[in-house]
Structures are given as C-alpha cells and as structure tokens.
Design a protein around this motif. Structure first.
Motif, mmCIF file in Angstrom:
data_model
loop_
_atom_site.group_PDB
_atom_site.id
_atom_site.type_symbol
_atom_site.label_atom_id
_atom_site.label_comp_id
_atom_site.label_asym_id
_atom_site.label_seq_id
_atom_site.Cartn_x
_atom_site.Cartn_y
_atom_site.Cartn_z
ATOM 1 N N CYS A 48 0.852 -1.195 0.000
ATOM 2 C CA CYS A 48 0.000 0.000 0.000
ATOM 3 C C CYS A 48 0.891 1.250 0.000
ATOM 4 C CB CYS A 48 -0.895 -0.001 1.234
ATOM 5 S SG CYS A 48 -1.840 1.531 1.451
ATOM 6 N N CYS A 56 0.182 2.928 3.854
ATOM 7 C CA CYS A 56 0.447 2.232 5.130
ATOM 8 C C CYS A 56 1.408 1.066 4.968
ATOM 9 C CB CYS A 56 -0.857 1.734 5.745
ATOM 10 S SG CYS A 56 -1.494 0.253 4.955
ATOM 11 N N THR A 109 0.990 -1.986 3.945
ATOM 12 C CA THR A 109 0.524 -3.368 4.038
ATOM 13 C C THR A 109 0.347 -3.943 2.633
ATOM 14 O OG1 THR A 109 -0.986 -4.826 5.229
ATOM 15 C CG2 THR A 109 -2.007 -3.031 3.983
ATOM 16 N N CYS A 151 -4.771 0.535 0.280
ATOM 17 C CA CYS A 151 -5.541 -0.585 0.822
ATOM 18 C C CYS A 151 -6.917 -0.108 1.293
ATOM 19 C CB CYS A 151 -4.785 -1.230 1.971
ATOM 20 S SG CYS A 151 -4.788 -0.214 3.469
ATOM 21 N N CYS A 167 -6.840 2.332 4.383
ATOM 22 C CA CYS A 167 -6.407 3.692 4.048
ATOM 23 C C CYS A 167 -7.470 4.444 3.242
ATOM 24 C CB CYS A 167 -5.087 3.671 3.282
ATOM 25 S SG CYS A 167 -3.673 3.226 4.320
HETATM 26 ZN ZN LIG Z 1 -2.926 1.173 3.428
#
Ligand SMILES: [Zn+2]
Ligand SMILES: [Zn+2]
Lengths: 198, 198
Positions: free
Chosen positions: A57, A60, A62, A69, A72
């Motif tokens: 992402c 963030c 991930t 994502c 977010c």
């Molecule tokens: Zn994210």
C-alpha cells in the motif's frame, strides 16, 4: 554439471519457504505429487497470480491489490492517529479489539541488527514521510513486547519525537483475567511501576 | 459471498502443504511477498512444471519424467530380485549401502487402516503384476520397522507367498556400532531371537 530434474526443482523451490529444510521439502513434494496434485496446481497458480497482483500500500505499506488498501481508503478513520505495527497479522489483532479508529503503518518486520535487519528494511523513510504529513498528530507504537519489538519502538520513537510528533506506546501490565500466581515476575514488576490511580 | 483476495488465495494454497497450518501459511506468504519474491516465482514455476513432467514409473512406481525410471532402465540390475520400499527416500537409502543390485517397487505409502489407507492406495495390484512377471524370484520387503511398516510387510508377504514367490524381509538387530546399554530392550529381544551361528 547435471541440471536438476523437475522433482529436484520442486524440492529446491519448496526449501525457499521459511522453516522448511531438505527433509520437509522432499516430504512435501512427494505428498503433492502422489496425493494432492490439485493442491500443487493451486500453489503454483496462487504464487504466480499473487506476484502479479500483490504489492505494498502506498500509504500504510501493508499488502494490497490496489494503490491504497481498504483501510487507508476508509473515510471514517481518524486521520490524526497512526498506529505502527510489525505485520498485517498484528494490525488484524488490533482491529478485532474495536478500540482503535485511526490509521496504520505496517513495518513488515522489526529491527534486528544481528540478522542484518536495519532501518531501511522496516521502511523507516516511508514511515517518516507518512507520519510528518501534517495531518498525523499522534503515533501509537504497537510493535511486539519482546526485545526486538521494544528496540524497534524505541528507535522509531526517538526518530519521530525529534520531528515534533506525539509518540505513545501500548500499555504493558497484567493481562485481563490474569491471576498473579501465573503471571511472570517481569510483567508484575512493570504493572507495579506503571500502576494507575483508581 | 466475498471471493478470496490474491493474498488469501496464496495462504489457502500453502495450507495444502503437509504440516502447514493457517499461522505458518500466513507467515510463509508474508515472507515470500516481502522478502523473497524470486522464491515465490521459483515455487510457482516448479509446481506447474512438475505437474506436467512428473509421473509414476510404469514398472517400479517411483517418480520419473520418462516411461521407465533410470533404475528400471539399468541393464546391469539383477532382474530376479525385487525390493519393496515405502518411498523414493527409502530406496535412496538402500542404494547408498551398495549392497543391493536388484530392482525396486515403491509403494508411495504404507497401509494405515485408521487413516483410510488401504491396499489400493499403496498400488498393490501394480506390485502383484510386477512381482508375478515370471522373472522375479525373490521379493525383499524393506518397509519401515514401525507398526504400520510391519503390518504392510506382513500383508504383502501373505499376498505374494500364495502366488509362489519367495518373500524375505530386511534383518532386524542391534545397529552397527550399537552399545547394548543404549539399545532399546525390544531391539535386543529381537536380536536374541534372530541370533545367528558364528
Ligand atoms: Zn494502506
Ligand atoms: Zn522404475
């Protein structure tokens, strides 16, 4: 030099999995070929597809199949709070508590100098850019409470505090439901030092 | 019903590996995506290629990329001897002893009624056809010396003896270099019963 047979290639490839040595890799390859060829097909396709579809992402860090994502992109989140975790699993654990409505940053690891894992490996530059966007007011450190997690939290805390951010850490103490008789002395000592007024 | 994401598909696929539960599968997927995308690529390609290339030898049932495996094609072998093993690993162990020059039959398992593994799962029909080809004179049973291996040896022995074959079993006894003080009593008892004249 003899080239590897297809079976040897399967065994060598399976050894790339963490925690899988030559004996387990051999057992896995035999099992798939003899008893679960459909499983081997699933693994093969899921790997190729996952490599194509999954990346980090942009915000963030991930894993996601989109630029940002789902978390977010969620407009209900409190954008002034940023919680730093080691892994997507840890983020999921916190989500399940329903006590946190801010955003996350996923390190995808923790500092471990002995294993050669330094600040660049846990995406510290990306975290600094994210945390100093002018919207984030408080960074909650939720790395694990073992030696490496604590060292990681300490390092990030020092790095972000000099940039004027408010940095906090999950509280330590006796677990809910914990009986003192069965809690380790270090935890009780910490709970005593961090005792709160009632 | 929500369809699985590419990441969830990777985790589900890795759970098909023997001994891999949800936690390990998740850890493996994260590791590959974050730290070893080349490994994921290798695994994906090796699985797809292996499924295309690898099947069971028409004669001895081991894994091979040809109609007959290298051992079965070896004209130096004593075709009157057939050694029955549970797995290709066991065959390799026997080959390394350099004490056997006959051919093999690989069961790819062992009888285990409690796990639903019956005679058809260890390719008993194929073994009977192989052993009764008129060339094989002696079948050496080299299944493991645990309960399931012993039961498998007993079952095969009964099945082949009624068809007029000479059936033998690897000898049991004190391991080479074994000190009696450290050998289990069952092994010593067996060695006493099977004692040989010197
Ligand atoms: Zn994210
Ligand atoms: Zn063969």
């Amino acid at each position: 030099m003899k080239s590897l047979s297809s079976l040897e290639q399967m065994i060598e490839a399976l050894r790339r999995l963490p925690g899988v040595g030559p004996k387990s890799a051999t057992r896995m390859a035999y099992h798939l070929l003899q008893h679960d060829r459909e499983g081997a097909q699933m693994i093969g396709q899921a790997m190729i597809n996952g490599l194509n579809m999954i990346h980090n992402c942009g915000s963030c860090n991930t894993f996601t199949e989109n630029t940002l994502c789902d978390t977010c992109q969620d407009s209900e989140r409190d954008t002034s709070l940023l919680c730093v975790v080691e892994s997507p699993s840890d983020q999921l654990m916190i989500e399940q508590t329903m006590t946190y409505k801010g955003l996350y940053f996923v390190l995808m690891g923790r500092l471990s100098p002995l294993d050669g894992v330094g600040p660049q490996d846990i995406h510290l530059d990306k975290l600094i850019r994210r945390a100093t966007d002018g919207v984030v007011k408080e960074v909650v450190l939720a790395t694990n409470f073992n030696n490496e997690g604590e060292a990681t939290a300490h390092y990030i805390s020092e790095t972000l505090k000099v940039r004027g951010l408010h940095v906090s850490r999950l509280a330590r103490g006796v677990p809910v439901g914990g009986e003192l008789e069965y809690v380790d002395p270090g935890t009780i000592a910490r709970a005593m030092l961090d005792r709160r007024n009632t």
